[in-house]
Design an enzyme around this catalytic site. Structure first.
Site, PDB file in Angstrom:
ATOM      1  N   CYS A   1      90.406  33.521 -61.600  1.00  0.00           N
ATOM      2  CA  CYS A   1      89.314  32.541 -61.677  1.00  0.00           C
ATOM      3  C   CYS A   1      89.632  31.411 -60.698  1.00  0.00           C
ATOM      4  O   CYS A   1      90.763  30.927 -60.660  1.00  0.00           O
ATOM      5  CB  CYS A   1      89.190  31.996 -63.095  1.00  0.00           C
TER       6      CYS A   1
ATOM      7  N   GLU B   1     103.813  29.295 -70.861  1.00  0.00           N
ATOM      8  CA  GLU B   1     103.402  28.053 -71.530  1.00  0.00           C
ATOM      9  C   GLU B   1     102.820  28.317 -72.910  1.00  0.00           C
ATOM     10  O   GLU B   1     102.111  29.308 -73.105  1.00  0.00           O
ATOM     11  CB  GLU B   1     102.253  27.416 -70.737  1.00  0.00           C
TER      12      GLU B   1
ATOM     13  N   CYS C   1      91.354  27.977 -61.841  1.00  0.00           N
ATOM     14  CA  CYS C   1      92.470  28.030 -62.778  1.00  0.00           C
ATOM     15  C   CYS C   1      93.810  27.964 -62.057  1.00  0.00           C
ATOM     16  O   CYS C   1      94.030  28.695 -61.095  1.00  0.00           O
ATOM     17  CB  CYS C   1      92.370  29.332 -63.574  1.00  0.00           C
TER      18      CYS C   1
HETATM   19  S1  SF4 Z   1      94.385  32.614 -67.078  1.00  0.00           S
HETATM   20 FE1  SF4 Z   1      93.094  31.626 -65.549  1.00  0.00          FE
HETATM   21  S2  SF4 Z   1      92.661  33.238 -64.049  1.00  0.00           S
HETATM   22 FE2  SF4 Z   1      93.347  34.253 -65.941  1.00  0.00          FE
HETATM   23  S3  SF4 Z   1      91.470  34.691 -67.088  1.00  0.00           S
HETATM   24 FE3  SF4 Z   1      92.258  32.710 -67.823  1.00  0.00          FE
HETATM   25  S4  SF4 Z   1      91.145  31.208 -66.572  1.00  0.00           S
HETATM   26 FE4  SF4 Z   1      90.943  33.184 -65.517  1.00  0.00          FE
END
Ligand code: SF4
Length: 356
Positions: free
Chosen positions: A116, A92, A119
């Site tokens: 995370c 993306e 996310c």
């Molecule tokens: S893409 Fe998502 S999981 Fe990866 S560091 Fe960024 S917020 Fe965290």
């Protein structure tokens, strides 16, 4: 066989490569101009470059390794692109319109291993790092899209905040920064570029030493270890004390302001107590700090997380302000499209799974 993207080379690397292949150094400036100023998409269009040189470039590189798979445009002008890479993976890229210019948010990895909990991308583990060429090409494709619209618009700002952890793909990210800053190419000012990390403290030291003049943002999202570990696994490897030590080093080396990203999730990290703790944590660094409060963008993938109420957002903001912390609430962009980071890709990946 897939050829690498020509955009992966810095100007010096391109000149060295051409000389190794028997061509004069000045060809590099010509090729660079065709790529970044005239923005051709075929080597054969470089009509002041001799045939042999064009041939060797064609044999070894590709100008277009990304193809547009989906494009969503929001009423506010935000455009989300889903690009397909040569190996079929999807990434993306987002174009956002601001009063101060046009910014592009780029992706640095296919998926992400940081995990995370809030996310959409964190659910899809890392498949591979992007090459520096693939990162640059995202910007080139957005710029080509703007060129086609014929309104003489130019990408002026870059945020490295898309899917992936840029410091987990460190060298390619640094090469990418070199290319987009080059004053004979895209010439994006270092101060108009922000790299965001989830907090890989060891890499913050390395980044500080490079003195690139670009901005650093750190995804903090919680002011204490217990809470941060519960929403960001990375905190186990780099707890807040280690992270803040690396930020101290960065500030000392660069004297540049650090932005702390803080996603406000209802009843998780949005209480007054956490705002007070955050103010305490930033403490004597407040003159070189800015807190970006981001009301959480709910995604299907994490149904248990909700956006903070407007009252909680105001209280959090006011508490920080009263403690003398520079902060702001990020305005939502592209609310009518799959705006949350990773959302569009994750939907398309699910579609693929259903088809297969
Ligand atoms: S893409 Fe998502 S999981 Fe990866 S560091 Fe960024 S917020 Fe965290």
């Amino acid at each position: 066989m897939n050829k690498p993207s020509i955009y992966g080379l810095t100007m010096e690397q391109l000149a060295a490569w051409l000389m190794e292949h028997g061509h004069k150094k000045f060809r590099a400036s010509q090729v660079w101009d065709w790529l970044y100023r005239k923005r051709v998409t075929n080597f054969s269009e470089m009509n002041n470059v001799n045939k042999e040189c064009i041939q060797v470039l064609e044999d070894n590189f590709s100008i277009q390794t990304l193809t547009e798979h989906v494009r969503q445009e929001s009423k506010d002008g935000t455009i989300k692109f889903l690009f397909r890479l040569q190996d079929g993976n999807l990434i993306e890229t987002v174009l956002m319109r601001h009063k101060y210019g046009l910014s592009v948010c780029v992706t640095t990895q296919v998926g992400c291993n940081i995990g995370c909990s809030f996310c959409a991308s964190g659910l899809l583990t890392k498949n591979r790092d992007l090459t520096s060429g693939e990162i640059v090409e995202q910007i080139m494709n957005v710029q080509l899209h703007l060129d086609d619209r014929g309104q003489e618009e130019r990408v002026s700002h870059i945020v490295v905040m898309g899917i992936g952890e840029p410091f987990d793909n460190f060298q390619n990210t640094v090469d990418f920064l070199e290319v987009i800053k080059d004053h004979k190419g895209l010439a994006i000012g270092a101060r108009h570029i922000t790299v965001s990390t989830s907090g890989l403290a060891n890499k913050i030291y390395e980044f500080a030493d490079l003195k690139l003049q670009v901005n650093l943002a750190v995804s903090l999202h919680a002011p204490n270890n217990e809470l941060r570990t519960s929403i960001m696994k990375i905190n186990k490897a780099f707890p807040i004390e280690k992270l803040m030590d690396s930020i101290d080093y960065y500030l000392e080396k660069t004297n540049r302001r650090v932005t702390y990203e803080y996603i406000l999730i209802r009843d998780v990290n949005d209480h007054k107590a956490e705002a007070l703790q955050l103010a305490e944590l930033i403490g004597d660094k407040r003159h070189l700090s800015y807190v970006n409060l981001i009301p959480y963008n709910p995604v299907d993938e994490h149904g248990d997380y909700q956006r903070s109420t407007p009252e909680a957002i105001s209280e959090f903001f006011d508490t920080l302000k009263k403690k003398g912390i520079n902060c702001g609430v990020r305005l939502e962009q592209g609310a009518d499209i799959d705006a949350a980071c990773g959302q569009l890709r994750s939907k398309q990946e699910k579609k693929k799974e259903k088809v297969n």
